[in-house]
Motif scaffolding. Structure first.
Motif, PDB file in Angstrom:
ATOM      1  N   UNK A  12      -7.360  13.523  -0.763  1.00 34.80           N
ATOM      2  CA  UNK A  12      -7.547  14.901  -1.217  1.00 34.80           C
ATOM      3  C   UNK A  12      -6.258  15.517  -1.758  1.00 34.80           C
ATOM      4  N   UNK A  13      -5.627  14.834  -2.696  1.00 32.95           N
ATOM      5  CA  UNK A  13      -4.324  15.287  -3.210  1.00 32.95           C
ATOM      6  C   UNK A  13      -4.436  16.524  -4.106  1.00 32.95           C
ATOM      7  N   UNK A  14      -5.660  16.858  -4.574  1.00 30.03           N
ATOM      8  CA  UNK A  14      -5.798  17.989  -5.494  1.00 30.03           C
ATOM      9  C   UNK A  14      -6.131  19.293  -4.787  1.00 30.03           C
ATOM     10  N   UNK A  15      -6.322  19.266  -3.459  1.00 33.30           N
ATOM     11  CA  UNK A  15      -6.787  20.464  -2.745  1.00 33.30           C
ATOM     12  C   UNK A  15      -5.764  21.588  -2.766  1.00 33.30           C
ATOM     13  N   UNK A  16      -4.456  21.244  -2.740  1.00 30.83           N
ATOM     14  CA  UNK A  16      -3.427  22.282  -2.610  1.00 30.83           C
ATOM     15  C   UNK A  16      -2.821  22.687  -3.947  1.00 30.83           C
ATOM     16  N   UNK A  17      -3.327  22.116  -5.067  1.00 33.89           N
ATOM     17  CA  UNK A  17      -2.729  22.453  -6.377  1.00 33.89           C
ATOM     18  C   UNK A  17      -3.735  23.214  -7.226  1.00 33.89           C
TER      19      UNK A  17
ATOM     20  N   UNK B 260       0.837  -1.212   0.000  1.00 38.16           N
ATOM     21  CA  UNK B 260       0.000   0.000   0.000  1.00 38.16           C
ATOM     22  C   UNK B 260       0.865   1.253   0.000  1.00 38.16           C
ATOM     23  N   UNK B 261       0.358   2.280  -0.684  1.00 39.56           N
ATOM     24  CA  UNK B 261       0.960   3.615  -0.638  1.00 39.56           C
ATOM     25  C   UNK B 261      -0.117   4.574  -0.141  1.00 39.56           C
ATOM     26  N   UNK B 262       0.308   5.576   0.645  1.00 40.31           N
ATOM     27  CA  UNK B 262      -0.666   6.488   1.251  1.00 40.31           C
ATOM     28  C   UNK B 262      -0.156   7.912   1.096  1.00 40.31           C
ATOM     29  N   UNK B 263      -1.043   8.792   0.628  1.00 40.88           N
ATOM     30  CA  UNK B 263      -0.726  10.225   0.558  1.00 40.88           C
ATOM     31  C   UNK B 263      -1.710  10.941   1.476  1.00 40.88           C
ATOM     32  N   UNK B 264      -1.163  11.525   2.561  1.00 39.20           N
ATOM     33  CA  UNK B 264      -2.021  12.132   3.588  1.00 39.20           C
ATOM     34  C   UNK B 264      -2.571  13.473   3.119  1.00 39.20           C
ATOM     35  N   UNK B 265      -3.679  13.867   3.732  1.00 41.53           N
ATOM     36  CA  UNK B 265      -4.288  15.160   3.391  1.00 41.53           C
ATOM     37  C   UNK B 265      -3.390  16.306   3.867  1.00 41.53           C
TER      38      UNK B 265
END
Length: 1454
Positions: free
Chosen positions: A768-773, A683-688
């Motif tokens: 939510x990887x798109x929130x900051x871009x 598994x890979x995880x990208x935190x908010x």
């Protein structure tokens, strides 16, 4: 077998004997040499002799007992006589009796020590046999010692025949031992070659040339710098000869980190960590104190060995005082033998040598044991930290866990040095009382009662001190927690101008802590006064009682008694410190027990399959989850989901609906109450909330994986990082600051996305990887990354971007912790309900975009731009400063502290002590006047007590005052430091100053400095007395003084650097730990626990090698100084007893000896304590370094206060604004000129990293303008005080930050608004229902970092803060990035209504958010490319028009 093998074989088998046909040596000779010279038969022979001797004694004893109790009377029979014949003469022992007894006792003890060493070294069969042999030797010599004492009791003139025979046989066998040792050495030497290496064992299998080169090179690289201790001989270890090369190197040039050798393999963290795990109590043992139990199991052998060294030291300490009477008698002419003087000197020299060696070996081994405990606990605490459940982690907090690692572990480590004095002090006191009884008779009762009352007082005081210490540590925890929180969120604190609030908060914790510190130190001062006064008061009362009882006092008696009291002085003085250390250690153990017993994540909560061969990749059946481990409210209920392999599933829902919690439940991070979770593959995880490590961008992306350059470049491309890296001076080698402080939010998010992509896992959980871009970057990432490089992977995507939902395989809609809908986009749209509402909100926002994209713009006049010109006004000073400017230490620090603490009283004390000693020395033996003696002695005692009390309280008062000054200085300095300081300084480094260094200044430095000065006064007194009454010794004291001075300088050159390097290498361990705890969810998701544990182990090894060589160098110095002192003492004693009595009087021999016996100890402690203080002054240096940080501009400038209603209109003008972060770096904003009218809503758009957030930072002067001006309502902001400026603006920052406390303390930290206003604010920001549903309402708990609230809820709370503040100028940096479209629309409506009259500058990546702004500013590469109404910008080909078009069309284009 070789003919020489018999000398090296450890076997008792006769197989080494060759037959007469084959052998060149006769068989009989082979047998004889094998029996008498081979190791195993020798031991068997020796043991047989011991058994025969013991059996003989046993037979005699049994025969005697049988005869005694058989009832047969044999009047004249020999059997009734004792084993050793009685003589009627009065027994008197000479030096031969004493020597035989002392030698036997010493041998017995040495054999015990050797047997312990052998048993603990290895578990091989031969070692067990060897250990048993030495144990038999120890038992035999113990029996002989008892027999010799028995001889004196029965007045035997000759030793028993059996004992004499044993001694002769023993001598012969010992001679054989020596002979075989020499033969073995010669034999082995012939096989050594020039290197001294002996090869043995089976031949290795053949290896190819490449492998052979690797095998040969690796050990040379890895072991060449291993500590010399690892390969040192017993002699080298005994006298610290192995340390000479390092000390020489340190003396020649300052040591660097690479100069210090690594730890021996047996001391390294990896071994200690494994040992701790193996010995941890099993669950069925139900241990209440697991940490203590484990440590005892791990280190009982080391404890036993140090205890045996303590016993040796205890035994030889009393040899000197006992010999005083003999020396006085010899000097007076009472001699039993012409050689008696030489025997006495020899005994004294041997006793002092053994005392010095055992003392420093004891010190070294106890400190080594402390180091091993520290090593063990730090690695074990780290491993535990990575396994804690979320609620357990929140319950402890990062600050408290850091305190466990720094303070608690250090206290346990330090306690080892004083552990044995807990039992050895009472034993020492008992031995002293027995000796005093021998000399002073019944008057020793006074000593006993005096010491008993002191002991009772100490026990009571220690209990009180333990309570004070507990409260002190508890409040230190709270202060550290608050400090850690302040450092983590300093940027937000600056934005909100809350420095003074946090200053008061930390000061209030410090005030409480300081109150307990005062109580503790004053209580400790009282204990010290009693204990330092005890020897002189007890001796006065004892001598007075002796005179009352009619004991005839003479010079020999008085000096012997005072020497015994002097020996008692040190253990009695240090006893309370030992008790306090023990109580601190017990508290620390309790705290560590609580932490180590905290609940861990259950691996069984998720069923993990190694491969991903099946159809289903992620599955949850009937899952119910909670964040709380016990009795927690359900966060997720009735969760049922099935994600097939290779599917892209999106999780959507309103703020706080449980989207991120679903990902956490899949990872096993939540407490599973019911149901089943299945997960296949890696598994890979990208935190908010993005988590990056302090290292290069490349290191963060690789995350421990090997470099594949082609794959790496592709990952950089699909995560849209190419342009960002081009803009950076060092590209992907750019160092990321702590918590990614030098990156924008979008850059951090894309770096952690790149990290996940590079790991090439089976399942991806993206929160939510798109929130900051921005929109353009978001589209690229979705196309190139999510639907490109990861198209074959299983992906769970939490998102608020409805545009992307057309292109996903499965949509899961969340509400109130439940999945209310699931299916494809069109199916869900047809069914209406929650998903329909989300899409409707998004479409209404998109209508604005579509309208703007198609509708012709209004013919409104353009805003005229002000002329661009470089401002030459000098007020805009650059506030950036290099935090390293003050790294060089100021040598005045040490002197400053000494001036602050206690010199005048010391000088007075020294003069009175010298006078008092002269009065005592004036008592000549022939004219001894008891009443005058006791009067003078009593006056000395009274004056001493008064001076001790003055000194103790003076040091305590000055120490507390100084500690508080230092604390205030460093706190103020850090609060006023510019943001660049926090960007470049890891928080671990600052926390180290606030915890370890502040503790040193609070407690250790004043206490140790007091002892050091006392030692120097005592030393001077001894020199004066010795030189006055035995003047020839002055010729020896001068070279001794020079030797001490030279050795001190030689040692300090290395020790000072080792102490500094110890501090430098210690900070990264703490920083790495706090960093790991923050990103523990990411670490566990990638299954990288082992990698991080190894990094921790490497850091601990690096730190402890400095510590090990530092305390080793202390003992290197101490041993040599004390040994020289002992030699000088013996030489001066020789002068005194052999010179005529006209030159040195016999009674003066006693006086000089009674003080000279403590000379070596006092000399060492004086030098050592002064070095210790100088080394601890590094803490003062480090605090002073951070107390002199170049501050940012003043918070308030009295003559430049803005009007009370400023800014009244909100007009903003930027004139050629230029900004760079540091003098050497390129410009970030490159000459922006624009004008904003009051009440306008300005939207700021641009690529991630284009300088949007920097623009906001300049308004708040977190970064000072390099050139140009910012004028708001006619006032240049650079002319104002920072608080006057920042407090007038409102901001919702990019990262929503909550502080530990309650909802009330977060929304209104300063406490200036009523509950009614707070509720109204919560209602407006859509949080009233959430807060009302919680039982504590406004007092609902907010944990560290707000982890018990979703990111969206945190952002809404930040909005609530601004609504309360009601500023005329509002800045919004991605204020609604983490909320859904529906909530965003509501918030935008509220902002339009509530802030209608305000000037708003809003950075946004969502195009609908800026479409209804009055004007839009497009920032690209630090320049204002476009600034106009949205409608006008859409009329022609512009960057903004391209952005809107792409945003409008991205759903269809994906």
């Amino acid at each position: 077998m070789s003919s020489a093998t018999w000398i090296t074989t450890l076997s008792c088998s006769s197989s080494v004997i060759e037959s007469s046909k084959e052998a060149s040596v006769p068989v009989i000779t082979q047998w004889l040499r094998f029996i008498f010279l081979a190791p195993c038969p020798q031991r068997a022979l020796f043991s047989a002799l011991d058994f025969m001797f013991l059996l003989t004694l046993l037979c005699f004893a049994v025969h005697k007992l049988y005869s005694k109790f058989s009832g047969n009377s044999h009047g004249g029979s020999d059997i009734d006589k004792p084993l050793i014949r009685r003589n009627r003469a009065v027994p008197s022992t000479n030096v031969f009796f004493k020597l035989s007894l002392a030698a036997t006792v010493l041998l017995a003890f040495c054999y015990i020590v050797i047997s312990i060493l052998v048993f603990r070294s290895n578990q091989e069969p031969w070692k067990q046999v060897d250990g048993m042999f030495w144990l038999i030797q120890a038992i035999t010599h113990s029996v002989i010692a008892i027999l010799i004492i028995h001889e004196k009791r029965f007045r035997s003139i000759n030793h028993p025949l059996s004992l004499r025979i044993y001694w002769i046989a023993n001598f012969i066998i010992v001679f054989l031992f020596a002979a075989s040792g020499i033969i073995r050495m010669v034999y082995v030497g012939t096989n050594q070659g020039s290197t001294g290496i002996t090869l043995s064992g089976e031949p290795e299998p053949a290896v190819d040339e490449e492998e052979e080169t690797k095998l040969l090179c690796e050990p040379l690289l890895s072991k060449s710098n291993t500590s010399a201790f690892a390969s040192a001989s017993i002699v080298s270890k005994a006298f610290w000869i192995w340390l000479n090369p390092l000390l020489r190197k340190g003396y020649e040039s300052p040591l660097k980190i690479e100069d210090v050798p690594t730890l021996s393999p047996e001391h390294r963290a990896e071994r200690m960590s494994g040992l701790f795990e193996v010995n941890w109590p099993k669950p069925e043992e139900k241990s209440k104190h697991p940490v203590r139990t484990t440590l005892l199991r791990c280190f009982w052998k080391e404890l036993a060995f140090t205890a045996s060294l303590a016993v040796v030291r205890l035994c030889v300490t009393y040899v000197g005082p006992i010999l005083i009477q003999s020396f006085i008698d010899y000097a007076a002419g009472k001699r039993s033998s012409p050689y008696e003087g030489y025997y006495l000197l020899l005994v004294l020299l041997v006793a002092k040598f053994v005392e010095v060696l055992s003392t420093h070996q004891f010190n070294f081994n106890t400190q080594k044991l402390g180091m091993l405990i520290r090593c063990t606990l730090i690695t074990s605490l780290y491993k535990k930290g990575l396994r804690l459940t979320c609620s357990a982690r929140q319950a402890h907090g990062v600050g408290q866990i850091v305190n466990h690692m720094t303070v608690d572990v250090q206290q346990l480590s330090d306690m080892m040095f004083q552990l044995h004095s807990i039992w050895s002090t009472p034993v020492q006191v008992c031995v002293a009382l027995v000796l005093l009884y021998r000399y002073l008779g019944a008057s020793v009762v006074t000593s006993f009662l005096g010491l008993l009352s002191v002991l009772v007082f100490v026990v009571i005081e220690t209990k009180r001190n333990k309570r004070f210490q507990f409260d002190l540590m508890k409040n230190r925890d709270l202060r550290m927690k608050a400090t850690n929180e302040m450092l983590n969120y300093m940027r937000v604190i600056r934005f909100q101008a809350w420095e003074e609030h946090f200053n008061k908060r930390i000061q209030s914790f410090r005030e409480t802590e300081f109150g307990w510190l005062c109580k503790f130190l004053y209580s400790f001062a009282c204990t010290l006064i009693v204990l330092w006064s005890t020897p002189v008061l007890v001796s006065t009362l004892t001598f007075g009682t002796a005179l009352l009882f009619g004991v005839r006092l003479n010079a020999g008696l008085v000096f012997t008694a005072t020497s015994i009291f002097k020996i008692l002085q040190e253990p009695i003085r240090t006893f309370p410190q030992s008790l306090i250390s023990l109580s601190q250690a017990m508290i620390s153990l309790e705290r560590l027990d609580r932490f180590m017993m905290s609940k861990e994540l259950a691996d069984s909560s998720v069923e993990r399959q190694e491969g991903c061969d099946g159809r289903v990749a992620v599955e949850i059946k009937d899952g119910s989850f909670s964040w709380d481990d016990e009795n927690g409210e359900l966060v997720l209920k009735n969760i049922n989901l099935e994600i097939k392999k290779g599917e892209l599933a999106a999780i959507v829902g309103t703020v706080g609906s449980g989207k991120s919690s679903v990902l956490a439940s899949v990872l096993g991070e939540m407490h599973k109450i019911s149901g089943k979770v299945k997960l296949c593959g890696t598994t890979a995880y990208v935190a908010q909330s993005s988590w990056t490590q302090n290292g290069t961008i490349e290191d963060n992306i690789l995350f421990g994986s090997p470099m594949n350059r082609e794959k790496y470049r592709e990952v950089i491309r699909v995560c849209c990082l190419e342009k960002d890296l081009e803009m950076m001076e060092f590209g992907d080698q750019t160092e990321i600051g702590e918590r990614g402080i030098n990156l924008s939010g979008g850059q951090k998010q894309r770096i952690q996305l790149a990290r996940a992509v590079y790991q090439d896992c089976d399942t991806y959980l993206l929160d939510d990887v798109f929130s900051a871009v921005d929109a353009h970057t978001g589209s690229d990432i979705f196309k190139e990354c999510v639907r490109g490089i990861l198209k074959e992977k299983t992906i769970l995507l939490v998102t608020h971007q409805v545009d992307f939902l057309h292109n996903v395989d499965l949509i899961l809609v969340m509400r109130d912790g439940m999945i209310t809908q699931s299916g494809k986009y069109n199916d869900l749209l047809d069914s209406g309900m929650d998903f329909g509402a989300l899409v409707a909100a998004h479409e209404s926002a998109m209508e604005l975009v579509q309208a703007g994209n198609t509708m012709p713009g209004e013919n409104s006049p353009r805003i005229s731009k002000s002329p661009r010109g470089v401002s030459n006004i000098g007020e805009a000073a650059n506030g950036e400063h290099n935090s390293q400017d003050d790294s060089k230490s100021d040598k005045g620090d040490s002197r400053l502290i000494k001036d602050e603490r206690g010199r005048p009283v010391k000088s007075v004390c020294m003069c009175i002590k010298c006078t008092a000693l002269r009065l005592l020395a004036a008592e000549r033996a022939p004219s001894f006047n008891p009443s005058r003696f006791i009067s003078v002695y009593g006056i000395i005692a009274a004056v001493s007590v008064v001076l001790i009390a003055i000194r103790a309280f003076f040091i305590t008062v000055m120490g507390l005052k100084t500690a508080q000054i230092f604390f205030s200085q460093i706190l103020q300095s850090i609060l006023h430091a510019p943001m660049s300081f926090f960007d470049t300084t890891p928080s671990g480094r600052i926390l180290n100053r606030a915890s370890t260094d502040q503790t040193n200044v609070d407690i250790f430095i004043p206490f140790i400095m007091g002892i050091a000065i006392s030692m120097y006064v005592t030393l001077l007194s001894i020199f004066i007395i010795t030189c006055q009454y035995a003047w020839p010794t002055i010729f020896l004291i001068i070279p001794l003084g020079w030797l001490n001075y030279w050795y001190r300088g030689y040692y300090l050159a290395t020790s000072r650097e080792l102490t500094r390097l110890d501090s430098i290498t210690n900070a990264p361990v703490i920083h790495h730990f706090s960093e790991s705890i923050s990103g523990v969810m990411t670490i566990r998701a990638f299954r990288k626990e082992d990698m991080f544990c190894q990094e921790n182990i490497n850091g601990v090894n690096s730190s402890l090698r400095m510590n090990f060589h530092n305390f080793s160098s202390n003992e290197w110095l101490g041993f040599r100084l004390e040994l020289f002192g002992s030699i000088v003492l013996c030489l001066s004693t020789m002068f005194m007893i052999f010179l005529p009595s006209s030159i040195v009087r016999p009674e003066n021999v006693g006086l000089s000896l009674s003080y000279g016996l403590s000379l070596n100890g006092v000399l060492f402690w004086a030098i050592y304590m002064s070095c210790f203080v100088e080394n601890r002054m590094v803490s003062v240096e480090r605090i002073k370094q951070f107390s002199r940080i170049q501050p940012e501009a003043a918070w308030h400038i009295q003559d430049r206060l803005p009007p009370p209603n400023w800014p009244a209109h909100g007009n903003v003008e930027l004139k050629d604004l230029q900004v760079r972060y540091r003098p050497s770096t390129p410009l970030v904003l490159k000459g922006i000129t624009l004008s904003i009218n009051g009440g306008e809503k300005i939207g700021v758009v641009g690529r991630t990293g284009s300088g949007k957030s920097t623009l906001i930072q300049v308004f708040f002067r977190l970064v000072e303008p390099t050139g140009g001006k910012i004028i708001i309502d006619g006032i240049d902001i650079c002319m104002l005080g920072l608080h006057d400026l920042r407090s007038r603006f409102g901001i919702i920052p990019q990262e929503p930050v909550l502080f530990e406390g309650t909802v009330r303390s977060n929304i209104d930290p300063v406490g200036q608004f009523s509950d009614e206003e707070i509720w109204k604010s919560l209602e407006r920001c859509q949080l009233k229902d959430v807060v009302t549903s919680k039982p504590d309402k406004l007092d609902s708990l907010v944990v560290d970092n707000g982890d018990n609230w979703s990111v969206g809820q945190r952002q809404l709370l930040c909005l609530g803060r601004v609504m309360l503040k009601r500023s005329r100028l509002l800045f919004m940096d991605e204020a609604t990035a983490s909320v859904d479209s529906q909530t965003d629309a509501i918030i935008q409506k509220i902002i339009r209504e509530d802030f209608a009259a305000c000037t708003i500058i809003s950075i946004a990546h969502r195009i609908p958010t800026v479409m209804d702004c009055d004007r839009v500013l497009v920032v690209d590469a630090g320049k204002a490319k476009e600034f106009d109404k949205p409608s006008r910008l859409l009329e022609r080909p512009t960057l903004f028009a391209a952005l809107v078009k792409e945003y409008a069309n991205r759903s269809s284009g994906l």
